[in-house]
Structures are given as structure tokens and as C-alpha cells.
Design a protein around this motif. Structure first.
Motif, PDB file in Angstrom:
ATOM      1  N   GLU A 211       1.073  40.213  54.173  1.00 30.97           N
ATOM      2  CA  GLU A 211       0.866  38.979  53.413  1.00 30.97           C
ATOM      3  C   GLU A 211      -0.547  38.932  52.838  1.00 30.97           C
ATOM      4  O   GLU A 211      -0.742  38.544  51.687  1.00 30.97           O
ATOM      5  N   GLN A 212      -1.535  39.372  53.630  1.00 32.84           N
ATOM      6  CA  GLN A 212      -2.900  39.378  53.130  1.00 32.84           C
ATOM      7  C   GLN A 212      -3.064  40.346  51.960  1.00 32.84           C
ATOM      8  O   GLN A 212      -3.751  40.047  50.980  1.00 32.84           O
TER       9      GLN A 212
ATOM     10  N   ARG B  94      -0.756  41.147  49.907  1.00 31.88           N
ATOM     11  CA  ARG B  94      -0.072  40.533  48.766  1.00 31.88           C
ATOM     12  C   ARG B  94      -0.968  39.482  48.105  1.00 31.88           C
ATOM     13  O   ARG B  94      -1.096  39.434  46.878  1.00 31.88           O
TER      14      ARG B  94
ATOM     15  N   ALA C 114      -2.334  30.327  50.834  1.00 27.69           N
ATOM     16  CA  ALA C 114      -1.088  30.225  51.605  1.00 27.69           C
ATOM     17  C   ALA C 114      -1.367  29.326  52.810  1.00 27.69           C
ATOM     18  O   ALA C 114      -2.376  29.494  53.505  1.00 27.69           O
TER      19      ALA C 114
END
Length: 821
Positions: free
Chosen positions: A592-593, A595, A609
Motif C-alpha cells: 500500500e505504501q 502504491r 489513506a
């Protein structure tokens, strides 16, 4: 001018003469306390008598009566006048109304508050029967002018009514006192107490007079008159200091009131008020128990007499411990008990009462206080065990402890207790005085005794952890010395004495480290492990930390703090077991980081986020395992990726402050983009919580952050406007900010610790100052208790190394100067 001269002037000159004489009386420095209150009442009596005589002319069967506080002759400088114009019904109603006007209007013209009524004796008794407060006021009725027989007749009738109706009216009065206490709180613990309405205040002292007038029960009289006088003296000084008819002792007026009374400072004043309130509160507890006992016995006695053929039944006595029995809902001494030969008896009786959840009889406590021998040094094993039993009995410990303290038995057992007794704690986090906080901590610790191997040490540490607050300097350092002495005197062996000393010295270590230091840093874990020394001490310290925080107040503990402390304890426990913490390696970014970083690079702006975090609550009792309870919120994780540039930290902190988000922790690092993509992205991982209401939408946060970074959003101006709108107490000045370098806190970075008054945008201001100093912030750990913020920042130079000593000291000085502007 003498009192006689003042009265003569008041009579000769009318309202203006009375006002001048009154002012001179209040300005007399040599006369204060009861003499001034009595003189003021006499002066007012003479003035009102003149008004009455001038207006009554040939009226008969009329009298002027003072009721309530004025009836007791207790006029404070700004007290209102409670007056009853009493008539027998024979005079013309117009003449009575005219006389009332001749008295009331001059009082109003002088700006004095007036509570007035016009009634016949029958009307007064009827109103009293319907309104308990009116009846209480009439119990203090005092004749001022007119028909003395009329006033005397009313007084006699009202007292007879009160005594005849006592079984019904006293429970009503007790309920009235309880409701008032629920609204106003306990005078003996409030930082801004209401001297009249709070529990233990002047209203309760008046209620005790009413109970005594019923002839049904009487209050313990020892010290009660002095306590009442003390509260009245403080109210007099408060009226003179403020020029207002107020009973609330506000913070900004306490120094002036203390000076008016010739006391050293505001703390001395509060301690005097608390001591008086405790006397009144304890007398109230004892009196209402006696009222209940008498009313119960009256209800039961007729049935018992019928069953026993008219004989008087002997009270039942159930044994509780050696020399201690239960009788009629109280713990009393057995007939064969000998306090003069049994020095452990006070502790044994107290432990038995707390275990049974019963109050200690006043007679028993006073008998033990008068005759009990001092304990030898060290204490015998039974005495130590009885103290531990008392402390481990839960909430019932409090009432029993207060009974012992009221008669001086606690300071006889623990002389160091005197310095913390009734000592105020001037911060919004603590809701108790120091001594009550210690007992509350023991009560909380009693819930955790199943979690530790040495519950006796936990309970005694809870009792002593703040004992050093009665001495100058660091209370933990002073407390360690006192704890060693007390523990040895109580009879603990050398090893246990050392453990108790460590617990007292480091009772703040876990929570302060967990909330202000980087738990990933091995230096953090090693420093705590070295201070604690053993697994057993760590176990005790963990329980003591939670008990202390829970006993402090609702702002001192949360699931977030509990999770941080539990994490620290887990790491320290591993270190004590031999698993030496290793230097942390930079963690690989999550999917996620990565991304978010790529998206930030692609768009050229910030990407956010938000994700809520929950965790099972810490184990706090044996009643319900943690795994059976619902997870508790720990806050929200906010991850932000921004193309690396200047001003990111203050911009993000400012936007979060604008949206009323409280920052708990913040980690910052530069992230190289994958697959040879040029450039880097700054990744910020924050833990935040909404001050109130729901969280803002991520889109709104991002939009404001974009404007903050490009300079189109005036964060400083917006926060200044909000800060200016905050209500502030008149006369209260926040202490200046202090910034220090924790030199040994980390080998990876320089730790800068900021202690300041919490305000909107504080983190934004700090971030701007750190940016100006051209240092990199690796992480921030934010802790707020009440109005105080204690924030720790792990900073490095541009090359990622800790700052040299002089540069770190210079940074601390510059940051302190910035925050003091």
C-alpha cells in the motif's frame, strides 16, 4: 469608631448612614471572622429596627424576623438578607403592605440582595410543611423588631413541628443533601469549590444543625464548629476580594483570598478548606448513619416488643475478628477488647470493616484513638498483613480509611502521611487530593492482584507511590527515600524494601517512555530494562502504572496508552529474558505504501489513506477475559505520501490541527521509488484521533494539504484565529515552554523533548521551527495530559546522523525561544 458609634450613625443617618457604617466595619483590618459577622448582623438589626419602627407606627401584632444565615447572625460582607414580616392577621392588609415597602425598598436601594416574605404564623407553618428549605430557614428564626411574643410563638411552633415530623422530614433532607452533592461534587477535592453547595460545605453544616434540632440524632461535635468557622472566614475573604456575593472559590481569586486571610499561598488556603470540608463530610456520614439506625429501630421495636412480651431486645453482635464485632450495621469493638494492650487492634478492626463492607463505628474509632498503643518497629507480621488486607478490600477501603484519618490514626501509623494529607494537585488531570489519590490507586490496584505474584508489594507501592509530593523537588526521588523508610518500618525484608523503592522511584517510567519515546529504538528498551532490573518488578510496575493512571482521572488512561505500555512491557520483558534488542533495519515499504508513493510521484501532489485501528482491550480484571470483550478503538492511521520537498511536516500538522485531529505519533521517512524511477517520496505514517465528532473525509484533508504546500492556505492565520476564540480563565497565565535534549535516549537520533501548554497548532509551530533549523524529523511522539503537552522529536542532521551536542543544545534553545514568543 466603636460598634456603638457605628450603630448610632446608622440609626441617625438612615440608609446612607448604614451604608457608611457598614463600609467602615468591612474595612476594619483588626476585626474579622465571627466578631465581624456578629457586628455586621447587629448593625443591620439596628438599621432594620429603625425602618420597622418608623413604618409600623401604631400597628400591633407585627414583627420583623431574620431567618437562615442572617437568623444565625452570620452575615458575610455580601450575604443576602433573609427576612420575614410576621403578622397575626389582625391588621389591615394595606398597612402591612405599606410597612413591607418601607423596609424592603431601602434594602434594595443599597444594592443588597433580599429574600423576603410576609406571612401569618399559620401561613409560615403551612409553607414550611410544604417546602423543606423554608422549614430549615425558620429553624434559625431570630427576632429583630416588633412583637417579640409573636416571633417566640412561631419559633416554638416551628421547632415542635420539626421534631414531630422528623421521621418523615429527615430522610427528605438527606436526599436533598445527596442530590446537591451529586451536582456540586465534594468540596474536599475540588480545585474551584463552591464553599456553600458542595458536599462538606456550609449547607451540610446547616443540615447537621437541623438534625440536632430534631433531637433524633446529633453530629460529632469535635472540630465541627471550627470547621464551619473556617469555611465562613474563607467566604468572608472571598466576598471582600471579589466584591461579589459568590461562594465559588475560583482559581484566579485564591491568592488574593489567601492574602486576605494572612495565609502563605493558595495551596495553604485550599488545604485549610479541604481539612474543614473533611470534618463536615465525616460528621455528615456519621450523623446520617445514626439517623438511619434510629429510624430503623423505631420501626422494628414495636414488633419485637410484641413478640418478646414487652421486653427490650438485646442488640445482636456477630464476631468479625479478634476483638471486633458487627452490631446494627456497624463495626464495633468487642466488650473484651483492650486497645491499650493490643496495638494491632486498629488495623485489625479496619481490615475487618473493609472486608465486610461496613462502616467503623465512631465510638470504636475514638476509643482506639484514645487508648491504642503505638506499634513497635518493625511492625509485627500481623499488623503488616492487616494493612495489606485493608488496602486490598476494594472500594470499601475508602470509607474505613477516612474514619481512621478523621481521628488521627493514619498519621500515627504512617507519620509521613501528614505531608500529603489534604494536599491539592493543581492540574486538570488529577481529580483527587494527593492522599485520596493514593487510596484510590490502592483500590484500583486491588483489581489487579490476580495478575501479579506479589500482591502485597503492589498494594503497598500503590499507597506510597506519590508520598514524596509533600516534599520539594522530584516527588519520585523523595518518594523513594520515604518508601524505603516506611517499608522497613512496616516489616518488609531488605529485598522487598528495594523492590518497593524501585516501584516508587519509577512509577511514571512506563507510561512516560511508552508515550514519549520510540519503542523501536533499542536504547529505549535497554534503559527501561536497566531501571527495572527484574521480571517480577516489571510485572508489578505494569500493574501499578495502570492503577495509578485509572485513579488519576479519565484523561490519564486510554486504550491507546494501554496498548503502548503493553508493547513496551513486552519488549522489556524480552530484554530481561536475554533477548537483546537489535538495531532496527529500515522496514521495506508495504504494498500500500509503494502504491501511495508511486501515485504521489505520478500526480506530483500528496496522496492520503485513512484506516481505523482497533485492538483488544488490556486485561484489567479477572471478571471478563480480554478476548471476550469487544475491541477498543486506538485511533486512526493516516498515511501520506508527498514528493520530497520542504515544509511537509508543518503543513501536515497545521492541516490536521485545522480539522481538529489530535496527533499521537508521527513517523517520517524518505522512500526511494522502485524500478529505477528517479526521485524520492516522503512517507508520513501518523496516528490521529478526532477531538470530537467524526473524522473528516480524506478528500477534504488532501485538498487543504495541497493548498498548504503551495502556500495558498494561511495555516498560521487560521490557527491564530481559532486560538483567539478559545475561552480563557481571567488571570490564568500558562507556564513558559521548556525544551530539553534527552542525550542518552537514542543512538540513532537526537531526542528533543518539548513541554508546553497545549494549544491548537502547537505541533505546526514546532514543525516550522524544526524546518527552519534544517534538521530531519524521523519520528514524533505526542502526549497530552490535560492542558500540558509533552512531545518528543527524534531528529537527525541532513546526513541522517544524530546532532552534535552543541548543535542539539542550540536547537533546543532556539525552539524554546520560538514557543515563548
Amino acid at each position: 469608631m466603636t460598634s456603638t458609634d457605628m450603630r448610632t450613625e446608622a440609626e441617625d443617618s438612615g440608609p446612607s448612614g448604614y451604608a457608611a457604617a457598614r463600609l467602615r466595619l468591612l474595612q476594619e483590618g483588626a476585626r474579622s471572622g465571627p466578631p465581624r459577622r456578629s457586628a455586621l448582623a447587629e448593625l443591620t438589626d439596628d438599621w432594620l429596627t429603625g425602618l420597622f419602627d418608623a413604618g409600623a407606627e401604631k400597628l400591633r401584632g407585627v414583627s420583623l424576623v431574620a431567618v437562615g444565615g442572617y437568623g444565625r447572625g452570620e452575615l458575610s460582607p455580601r450575604s443576602d438578607l433573609d427576612l420575614l414580616l410576621l403578622h397575626d392577621g389582625g391588621a389591615d392588609s394595606g398597612a402591612i403592605a405599606s410597612l413591607a415597602d418601607r423596609i424592603w425598598y431601602p434594602v434594595w436601594d443599597l444594592g443588597l440582595d433580599l429574600d423576603h416574605s410576609v406571612r401569618t404564623p399559620a401561613e409560615a407553618r403551612k409553607t414550611a410543611g410544604e417546602d423543606l428549605k423554608v422549614q430549615l430557614g425558620l429553624l434559625d428564626a431570630r427576632h429583630i423588631a416588633g412583637d417579640l411574643g409573636l416571633t417566640a410563638g412561631l419559633r416554638t411552633a416551628v421547632l415542635a413541628d420539626w421534631r414531630n415530623q422528623a421521621p418523615k422530614r429527615l430522610p427528605e433532607l438527606q436526599e436533598l443533601c445527596a442530590e446537591r452533592a451529586e451536582r456540586q461534587g465534594e468540596l474536599q477535592y475540588l480545585l474551584e469549590p463552591d464553599l456553600k453547595e458542595a458536599r462538606g460545605g456550609l449547607r451540610d453544616a446547616t443540615a447537621l444543625r437541623a438534625v440536632a434540632a430534631s433531637w433524633l440524632a446529633d453530629a460529632p461535635r469535635e472540630g465541627l464548629a471550627d470547621a464551619r468557622k473556617s469555611l465562613l472566614d474563607v467566604r468572608d475573604a472571598l466576598h471582600l476580594a471579589t466584591g461579589r456575593a459568590t461562594d465559588r472559590l475560583a482559581l484566579q481569586e485564591q491568592d488574593q483570598v489567601a492574602a486576605e486571610l494572612g495565609l502563605l499561598d493558595a495551596d495553604t488556603l485550599l488545604r485549610q478548606v479541604y481539612e474543614a470540608a473533611r470534618v463536615v463530610s465525616y460528621a455528615s456520614d456519621v450523623t446520617w448513619r445514626e439517623v438511619g439506625r434510629v429510624l430503623r429501630s423505631r420501626a422494628v421495636r414495636p414488633r419485637l416488643r410484641a413478640m418478646l412480651g414487652g421486653g427490650k431486645p438485646a442488640p445482636e453482635r456477630s464476631p468479625l475478628a479478634e476483638g471486633v464485632v458487627e452490631q446494627d450495621g456497624e463495626v464495633v469493638l468487642a466488650r473484651a477488647a483492650r486497645p491499650d494492650r493490643d496495638p494491632v487492634l486498629p488495623l485489625r478492626a479496619a481490615a475487618a470493616a473493609a472486608q465486610a463492607g461496613l462502616p467503623l463505628s465512631l465510638h470504636a474509632v475514638r476509643r482506639m484513638a484514645a487508648a491504642a498503643r503505638p506499634l513497635p518497629t518493625p511492625w509485627p507480621a500481623e499488623a503488616r498483613q492487616q494493612l495489606i488486607t485493608l488496602l486490598g478490600s476494594g472500594p470499601s477501603t475508602i470509607e474505613v480509611w477516612e474514619a481512621l484519618e478523621a481521628e488521627g490514626l493514619i498519621t500515627r501509623l504512617l507519620p509521613d502521611w501528614e505531608r500529603v494529607r489534604c494536599r491539592p494537585q493543581r492540574n486538570a488531570v488529577h481529580i483527587w487530593t494527593v492522599d485520596r489519590h493514593l487510596i484510590e490507586t490502592a483500590v484500583r490496584a486491588a483489581e489487579f492482584t490476580r495478575r501479579v505474584h506479589r500482591p502485597d508489594l503492589l498494594l503497598v507501592a500503590a499507597l506510597l507511590h506519590d508520598i514524596g509530593k509533600g516534599w520539594p523537588g522530584d516527588h519520585s526521588v523523595a518518594g523513594e527515600i520515604i518508601a524505603r523508610d516506611v517499608a522497613a518500618r512496616i516489616g518488609f525484608d531488605r529485598t522487598d524494601v528495594a523492590t518497593l523503592a524501585t516501584l516508587v522511584r519509577h512509577h511514571l517510567l512506563l507510561v512516560e517512555t511508552a508515550t514519549r519515546r520510540d519503542l523501536e529504538d533499542p536504547a529505549t528498551v535497554r534503559s527501561v530494562a536497566e531501571a527495572v532490573g527484574s521480571q517480577g518488578t516489571l510485572e508489578l510496575l505494569h500493574a501499578l502504572t495502570e492503577a495509578d493512571a485509572l485513579a488519576t482521572g479519565p484523561a490519564a488512561w486510554s486504550s491507546w496508552r494501554a496498548s503502548l505500555v503493553a508493547d513496551l512491557v513486552k519488549r522489556v520483558s524480552a530484554a530481561l529474558a536475554g533477548d537483546d534488542p537489535e538495531e532496527p533495519e529500515a522496514a521495506a515499504p508495504t504494498a500500500e505504501q509503494e502504491r501511495l508513493a508511486i501515485e504521489a510521484f505520478r500526480t506530483g501532489g500528496p496522496v492520503l489513506a485513512l484506516r481505523a485501528q482497533t485492538e483488544p482491550p488490556a486485561e484489567t480484571s479477572t471478571e471478563e477475559p480480554a478476548e471476550d470483550r469487544d475491541p477498543e478503538p486506538l485511533g486512526v492511521e493516516l498515511v501520506i505520501a508527498v514528493p520530497d520537498q520542504k515544509g511537509v511536516l508543518p503543513a501536515v500538522a497545521g492541516v490536521l490541527a485545522m480539522h481538529r485531529l489530535t496527533v499521537r505519533t508521527a513517523e517520517l521517512r524518505s522512500l526511494e521509488l522502485p524500478d529505477g524511477v528517479p526521485g524520492s517520496v516522503l512517507l508520513l505514517d501518523w496516528r490521529v484521533a478526532a477531538e470530537y465528532g467524526s473524522l473528516p473525509q480524506a478528500a477534504r484533508l488532501r485538498a487543504d494539504l495541497v493548498r498548504a504546500l503551495d502556500g495558498s492556505l494561511d495555516i498560521a492565520g487560521r490557527l491564530a484565529e481559532r486560538d483567539a476564540a478559545y475561552p480563557r480563565r481571567r488571570g490564568i497565565v500558562a507556564p513558559a515552554a521548556r525544551v530539553s535534549v534527552a542525550s542518552a535516549a537514542s543512538r540513532l537520533a537526537t531526542v528533543i523533548e518539548v513541554r508546553a501548554h497545549d494549544a491548537p497548532g502547537l505541533l505546526h509551530r514546532i514543525g516550522r521551527a524544526l524546518e527552519s533549523a534544517q534538521v530531519r524529523v524521523r519520528s514524533a511522539h505526542v502526549s497530552t495530559l490535560g492542558a500540558n503537552a509533552v512531545d518528543a522529536f527524534y531528529v537527525t542532521g541532513p546526513d541522517g546522523s544524530p546532532l552534535p551536542g552543541e548543535q542539539a543544545a542550540s536547537l533546543a534553545r532556539a525552539l524554546e525561544d520560538t514557543l515563548r514568543e
